[in-house]
Design a protein around this motif. Structure first.
Motif, PDB file in Angstrom:
ATOM      1  N   LEU A 324      43.829  46.160  24.578  1.00 38.52           N
ATOM      2  CA  LEU A 324      43.601  47.017  25.520  1.00 38.52           C
ATOM      3  C   LEU A 324      42.472  48.269  25.329  1.00 38.52           C
ATOM      4  N   SER A 325      42.694  48.890  24.445  1.00 37.14           N
ATOM      5  CA  SER A 325      42.088  50.159  24.295  1.00 37.14           C
ATOM      6  C   SER A 325      40.528  49.528  23.731  1.00 37.14           C
ATOM      7  N   ALA A 326      40.585  48.646  23.020  1.00 37.84           N
ATOM      8  CA  ALA A 326      39.062  47.819  22.551  1.00 37.84           C
ATOM      9  C   ALA A 326      38.515  47.605  23.852  1.00 37.84           C
ATOM     10  N   SER A 327      38.788  46.936  24.831  1.00 39.53           N
ATOM     11  CA  SER A 327      38.418  46.566  26.289  1.00 39.53           C
ATOM     12  C   SER A 327      38.026  47.445  26.970  1.00 39.53           C
ATOM     13  N   ALA A 328      38.945  48.743  27.025  1.00 38.21           N
ATOM     14  CA  ALA A 328      38.566  49.963  27.808  1.00 38.21           C
ATOM     15  C   ALA A 328      37.166  50.387  27.147  1.00 38.21           C
ATOM     16  N   ALA A 329      37.042  50.433  25.910  1.00 37.38           N
ATOM     17  CA  ALA A 329      35.989  51.041  25.090  1.00 37.38           C
ATOM     18  C   ALA A 329      34.564  50.491  25.854  1.00 37.38           C
ATOM     19  N   VAL A 330      34.642  48.994  26.404  1.00 40.34           N
ATOM     20  CA  VAL A 330      33.493  48.402  27.005  1.00 40.34           C
ATOM     21  C   VAL A 330      33.496  48.782  28.580  1.00 40.34           C
ATOM     22  N   THR A 331      34.645  48.622  29.175  1.00 42.15           N
ATOM     23  CA  THR A 331      34.658  48.557  30.502  1.00 42.15           C
ATOM     24  C   THR A 331      34.510  49.773  31.033  1.00 42.15           C
ATOM     25  N   LEU A 332      34.947  50.784  30.511  1.00 39.97           N
ATOM     26  CA  LEU A 332      34.910  52.085  31.097  1.00 39.97           C
ATOM     27  C   LEU A 332      33.350  52.642  31.103  1.00 39.97           C
ATOM     28  N   PRO A 333      32.638  52.755  30.030  1.00 44.23           N
ATOM     29  CA  PRO A 333      31.380  53.256  29.877  1.00 44.23           C
ATOM     30  C   PRO A 333      30.409  52.326  31.304  1.00 44.23           C
ATOM     31  N   LEU A 365      35.976  46.309  39.784  1.00 45.68           N
ATOM     32  CA  LEU A 365      36.523  45.080  39.207  1.00 45.68           C
ATOM     33  C   LEU A 365      36.110  45.036  37.625  1.00 45.68           C
ATOM     34  N   VAL A 366      35.151  45.786  37.266  1.00 45.41           N
ATOM     35  CA  VAL A 366      34.894  45.799  35.505  1.00 45.41           C
ATOM     36  C   VAL A 366      36.129  46.586  35.110  1.00 45.41           C
ATOM     37  N   ILE A 367      36.665  47.856  35.573  1.00 46.44           N
ATOM     38  CA  ILE A 367      37.604  48.276  35.214  1.00 46.44           C
ATOM     39  C   ILE A 367      39.005  47.445  35.164  1.00 46.44           C
ATOM     40  N   CYS A 368      39.063  46.665  36.175  1.00 47.17           N
ATOM     41  CA  CYS A 368      40.218  45.596  36.207  1.00 47.17           C
ATOM     42  C   CYS A 368      40.186  44.646  35.135  1.00 47.17           C
ATOM     43  N   CYS A 369      38.953  44.466  34.729  1.00 47.79           N
ATOM     44  CA  CYS A 369      38.908  43.268  33.690  1.00 47.79           C
ATOM     45  C   CYS A 369      39.390  43.783  32.506  1.00 47.79           C
ATOM     46  N   THR A 370      39.597  45.120  32.299  1.00 44.60           N
ATOM     47  CA  THR A 370      40.315  45.413  31.140  1.00 44.60           C
ATOM     48  C   THR A 370      41.505  45.065  30.462  1.00 44.60           C
ATOM     49  N   PHE A 371      42.418  44.575  31.555  1.00 42.63           N
ATOM     50  CA  PHE A 371      43.515  44.109  31.476  1.00 42.63           C
ATOM     51  C   PHE A 371      43.350  42.522  31.081  1.00 42.63           C
ATOM     52  N   GLY A 373      42.532  41.130  28.281  1.00 42.29           N
ATOM     53  CA  GLY A 373      42.866  40.578  27.034  1.00 42.29           C
ATOM     54  C   GLY A 373      41.480  40.416  26.393  1.00 42.29           C
ATOM     55  N   ASP A 374      41.687  39.112  25.351  1.00 41.41           N
ATOM     56  CA  ASP A 374      40.547  38.680  24.766  1.00 41.41           C
ATOM     57  C   ASP A 374      39.267  38.384  25.474  1.00 41.41           C
ATOM     58  N   TRP A 375      39.800  38.223  26.828  1.00 40.36           N
ATOM     59  CA  TRP A 375      38.487  37.700  27.741  1.00 40.36           C
ATOM     60  C   TRP A 375      37.837  38.985  28.726  1.00 40.36           C
ATOM     61  N   ALA A 376      38.239  40.248  28.181  1.00 42.54           N
ATOM     62  CA  ALA A 376      37.926  41.075  29.111  1.00 42.54           C
ATOM     63  C   ALA A 376      36.269  41.554  29.229  1.00 42.54           C
ATOM     64  N   VAL A 377      35.815  41.593  27.835  1.00 40.69           N
ATOM     65  CA  VAL A 377      34.419  41.736  27.948  1.00 40.69           C
ATOM     66  C   VAL A 377      33.307  40.821  28.475  1.00 40.69           C
ATOM     67  N   LEU A 378      33.845  39.372  28.434  1.00 37.59           N
ATOM     68  CA  LEU A 378      33.236  38.430  29.084  1.00 37.59           C
ATOM     69  C   LEU A 378      33.485  38.560  30.427  1.00 37.59           C
TER      70      LEU A 378
END
Length: 412
Positions: A324-333, A365-371, A373-378
């Motif tokens: 979750l933290s790793a995904s947020a590192a991409v989705t939040l910026p 929607l990008v922020i929602c993608c944070t949750f 898991g492994d598919w968050a960045v894609l």
């Protein structure tokens, strides 16, 4: 003794020799064919070295579960980089005469940012801002020298403006010393006070007489720096994916991150350049908001690359954080980039509520993608790409409607 022959007069087609030193006078705001110079492009590339170093240290901080501390250090260092870059950019737009002294002083500013870049790791790891401060002071003293030179060539209100700039820049350097002398808990407050002081210098100076910056030139300069930062983001993500694939047998898990990251960066480029940026630069009031707001655009664009590196390290087990933290590192910026671009200029060129809501809803929607898991960045990359597709369709429909209206054909 015979006298030496008189040299023949120069022909009308011969090039005029360039004078090594010329007066540093204001250029015209309506000057035709104004474009970025090779020196400005070189300046940008050297500044991106510092941006890269800040991104690397942000990756280390977030990957070691020190996100709050890392983001604060990143914000402080990035401000020094961005503010020095921005001040030079606007000064050059109004006063660049490209003589020898101007070039030398600009190269001194480049040396300053390289010195700053050398101290970034110590600022993050040991909270030692001495090298960062020295690099910043070198850049700012060089800029003050340029303003004093402009004041010498100016008269009246223009001279007062230049002197206010020079005085404000020099005075602020005294305040920045507190970032080294004060104890660690007080430094964020010193930083905040000095940021406000720095931001007030152009506002104070331009009240006397606005400088003659060139709207198209400024828009091009900001656009070029955005491209360079996004390019650095792609480079950082590529290196991270390659090193991760070399160290482990996790290429299948890294592919979604690589694909999603590529879609995010491609979409960021498309969205930023979808509208004529210079159309929002008609006055100093608009220019201040637009120019200052780019701190968030540049910082978030660079942070996307750092976030992709964090996601890769978490996937291969090198980062001590959750998915979750790793995904947020991409989705939040990414969300911050989309919202800031929309707020600064995209929303002024959107017609209708649907077009206005595309980027804000995409950010949500990008922020929602944070949750996811492994598919968050894609997923975030796909959502960003769909925003581009939606924008293109809406623009095409609007253009078709306008053509029908001009032809007198009823719209459906």
């Amino acid at each position: 003794m015979t006298s030496s022959p008189t040299p023949p007069p120069a022909t009308s087609g011969a090039p005029t020799p360039r004078r090594p030193l010329r007066r540093l006078t204001a250029r015209g705001r309506d000057e035709a064919h104004r474009a970025a110079t090779p020196l400005e492009l070189f300046f940008d590339l050297c500044f991106v070295v510092a941006v890269t170093q800040a991104g690397i240290q942000l990756v280390h901080a977030v990957a070691e579960a020190h996100a709050g501390e890392g983001i604060l250090s990143y914000a402080m260092v990035f401000f020094a980089i961005w503010w020095a870059w921005m001040n030079f950019t606007w000064f050059a737009s109004a006063y660049d005469n490209d003589d020898a002294l101007y070039r030398v002083v600009t190269l001194v500013q480049i040396a300053g940012v390289l010195l700053l870049a050398a101290g970034i790791s110590r600022a993050f790891e040991d909270h030692d801002f001495l090298l960062v401060l020295l690099g910043y002071v070198v850049m700012r003293l060089a800029l003050a020298t340029q303003w004093l030179r402009a004041a010498r060539s100016a008269e009246g209100a223009e001279r007062t403006t230049a002197l206010r700039y020079a005085g404000g820049v020099l005075l602020c350097q005294v305040g920045w010393v507190g970032l080294v002398l004060f104890p660690q808990p007080a430094r964020p407050w010193v930083f905040l006070v000095m940021v406000v002081a720095e931001l007030c210098v152009p506002v104070f100076a331009e009240k006397v007489r606005p400088t003659t910056w060139h709207p198209h030139h400024i828009a091009e300069r900001y656009g070029l720096f955005t491209i360079i930062v996004l390019g650095e983001t792609i480079a950082a993500a590529t290196v991270a994916v390659k090193s991760g694939a070399d160290e482990t047998d996790a290429m299948g898990e890294l592919l979604p991150i690589a694909a999603g990251g590529l879609l995010i960066v491609f979409s960021a480029w498309w969205i930023y350049f979808a509208v004529p940026v210079h159309g929002r630069l008609r006055s100093n009031r608009q220019a201040f908001v637009w120019g200052y707001g780019h701190y968030l655009i540049f910082a978030s664009a660079a942070a996307i690359g750092a976030g992709l590196e964090v996601a890769v390290e978490q996937t291969i087990g090198k980062a001590h954080i959750s998915t979750l933290s790793a995904s947020a590192a991409v989705t939040l910026p990414t969300a911050l980039f989309l919202l800031t671009v929309w707020a600064l200029h995209s929303r002024y060129f959107k017609v209708g509520i649907t077009a206005q809501l595309v980027l804000p809803m995409t950010a949500l929607l990008v922020i929602c993608c944070t949750f996811l898991g492994d598919w968050a960045v894609l997923a975030a990359g796909v959502v960003s790409a769909l925003a581009v597709v939606t924008g293109v369709i809406l623009t095409a429909r609007l253009a078709a409607r306008e053509r029908r209206a001009q032809a007198g054909t009823p719209t459906v």
